[in-house]
Each structure stands twice: as structure tokens, then as C-alpha cells.
Design a protein around this motif. Structure first.
Motif, PDB file in Angstrom:
ATOM      1  N   ASN A  55       0.809  -1.220   0.000  1.00 47.10           N
ATOM      2  CA  ASN A  55       0.000   0.000   0.000  1.00 47.10           C
ATOM      3  C   ASN A  55       0.842   1.271   0.000  1.00 47.10           C
ATOM      4  O   ASN A  55       0.338   2.341  -0.321  1.00 47.10           O
ATOM      5  N   TRP A  56       2.109   1.169   0.408  1.00 45.58           N
ATOM      6  CA  TRP A  56       2.911   2.382   0.500  1.00 45.58           C
ATOM      7  C   TRP A  56       4.327   2.269  -0.085  1.00 45.58           C
ATOM      8  O   TRP A  56       4.967   3.284  -0.367  1.00 45.58           O
ATOM      9  N   GLY A  57       4.827   1.074  -0.285  1.00 47.29           N
ATOM     10  CA  GLY A  57       6.160   0.903  -0.866  1.00 47.29           C
ATOM     11  C   GLY A  57       6.173   1.230  -2.350  1.00 47.29           C
ATOM     12  O   GLY A  57       5.284   0.824  -3.092  1.00 47.29           O
ATOM     13  N   VAL A  58       7.167   1.966  -2.797  1.00 45.62           N
ATOM     14  CA  VAL A  58       7.201   2.427  -4.190  1.00 45.62           C
ATOM     15  C   VAL A  58       7.475   1.306  -5.186  1.00 45.62           C
ATOM     16  O   VAL A  58       7.048   1.378  -6.334  1.00 45.62           O
ATOM     17  N   TRP A  59       8.158   0.267  -4.762  1.00 40.69           N
ATOM     18  CA  TRP A  59       8.547  -0.790  -5.693  1.00 40.69           C
ATOM     19  C   TRP A  59       7.336  -1.537  -6.225  1.00 40.69           C
ATOM     20  O   TRP A  59       7.306  -1.952  -7.365  1.00 40.69           O
ATOM     21  N   PHE A  60       6.322  -1.692  -5.394  1.00 40.08           N
ATOM     22  CA  PHE A  60       5.109  -2.397  -5.817  1.00 40.08           C
ATOM     23  C   PHE A  60       4.335  -1.578  -6.849  1.00 40.08           C
ATOM     24  O   PHE A  60       3.687  -2.130  -7.724  1.00 40.08           O
ATOM     25  N   LYS A  61       4.396  -0.254  -6.716  1.00 40.16           N
ATOM     26  CA  LYS A  61       3.699   0.630  -7.666  1.00 40.16           C
ATOM     27  C   LYS A  61       4.388   0.604  -9.035  1.00 40.16           C
ATOM     28  O   LYS A  61       3.744   0.722 -10.063  1.00 40.16           O
ATOM     29  N   ARG A  62       5.707   0.464  -9.020  1.00 42.65           N
ATOM     30  CA  ARG A  62       6.462   0.468 -10.270  1.00 42.65           C
ATOM     31  C   ARG A  62       6.227  -0.796 -11.092  1.00 42.65           C
ATOM     32  O   ARG A  62       6.372  -0.771 -12.307  1.00 42.65           O
TER      33      ARG A  62
END
Length: 179
Positions: A55-62
Motif C-alpha cells: 500500500n505504500w512501498g514504491v517498488w510495488f507501484k512500479r
């Protein structure tokens, strides 16, 4: 004759980079801090459960196609996450220590790179806010080429840590406002 000079030049440059690599430190430390207008217990709930990091880590969004699996006890020492990603690399994270609402320590390993690190997220109450400090540190060993990685680690992951903290701030403050 010209090829010999070019060859010697290439060898000299390579030796120079190896020597500099030996001189560079093998240890690294990256630190980022943020103030969050929410109590530590709300913030810590998002940190202590590795499933919440999506929900907050940038790697998952990328990489929305990242394959993530979890093992071990939930939100406790021994919990692990493993991931495979074409763009973010493969790795594993394991929770190694928890001090409720104060400190969260984990290890990271990146088998493809032959290196890892230790991370700590600490929370401190400060004048009605919570100061969250994220440390990532490690030692890349004796490989002089990895010493360059250690030297540039702050530039490589510092922004990711800061963006993660900012995401953590948004979701924690929103949750606190709903209370």
C-alpha cells in the motif's frame, strides 16, 4: 602498434577503476526521515505487516505484475516476503526484530546481485507528531565493483525510501483523520 597502445590504455583504465573500487568503502547507510501527524500505533500497523507494504512501498507501484509471496508468522519476527520482478529485481525480506510501535528491523537479500542489507524503521513521538526514520545499511564485502554500488547507494535508493515514507504519511494521516 596502435592496437597495443589502445590495449594498454584499456588495461590502465580497468586497473584504475579496480584500484579506486578497493579504496571506496564497502559499507553504506541511507537514512530518510518524515514527520507524520498520526500516532505511532497507526503508522506501525502499516509497517509491521509486510503485506501492508504494497500500500505504500514504491517498488510495488512500479511493477504491478510483481509476484509476491509471504511466509511465517503474520506481523511478527520471522515473517518473510519474497518477490520476483522483471523491473525491480528478485529478493527476500525477513522481519528480525520488533519493538511495538517503536522499531521494526528487517533483512533484505538480493540473490541476483549477491548482496543484502538491514533496514530499520523507528518511530518517535515528537510534539504530537510521530517522527519516522528509515535506515538501510549494509556491507557489500570485498568485491571492488560492489564498492561502487555502496558509494552510490544513497542516490540509488534514497529517493525510494523518501517516497515510501511520504506514501506512509498519506495513508496514516488519512486513517487518523477518519477516527
Amino acid at each position: 602498434m596502435m592496437f597495443k597502445k589502445i590495449g594498454l590504455g584499456v588495461v590502465a583504465v580497468l586497473l584504475f577503476f579496480i584500484l579506486v573500487g578497493w579504496i571506496l568503502p564497502s559499507e553504506f547507510k541511507v537514512v530518510r526521515t518524515i514527520r507524520i501527524d498520526a500516532p505511532a500505533d497507526i503508522i506501525f500497523n502499516h509497517v509491521k505487516d509486510l503485506r501492508q507494504w504494497q500500500n505504500w512501498g514504491v517498488w510495488f507501484k512500479r511493477d504491478p505484475n510483481m509476484q509476491v509471496s509471504y511466509a511465517g508468522p503474520e506481523s511478527a519476527v520471522g515473517m518473510k516476503s519474497s518477490w520476483q520482478s522483471e523491473t525491480q529485481g528478485d529478493g527476500e525480506m525477513e522481519v528480525v526484530a520488533i519493538e511495538k510501535d517503536q522499531r521494526f528491523i528487517y533483512t533484505l537479500t538480493f540473490p541476483d546481485m549477491g548482496m543484502g542489507s538491514t533496514g530499520e524503521i523507528t518511530l518517535r513521538d515528537k510534539e504530537g507528531e510521530t517522527v519516522v526514520i528509515w535506515h538501510d545499511y549494509g556491507d557489500v564485502g570485498g568485491n571492488p565493483f560492489l564498492h561502487y554500488v555502496a558509494f552510490f547507494m544513497d542516490r540509488m535508493i534514497g529517493e525510494d525510501l523518501q517516497m515510501g515514507l511520504e506514501n506512509l504519511k498519506v495513508i496514516s494521516e488519512a486513517e487518523f483523520q477518519r477516527m
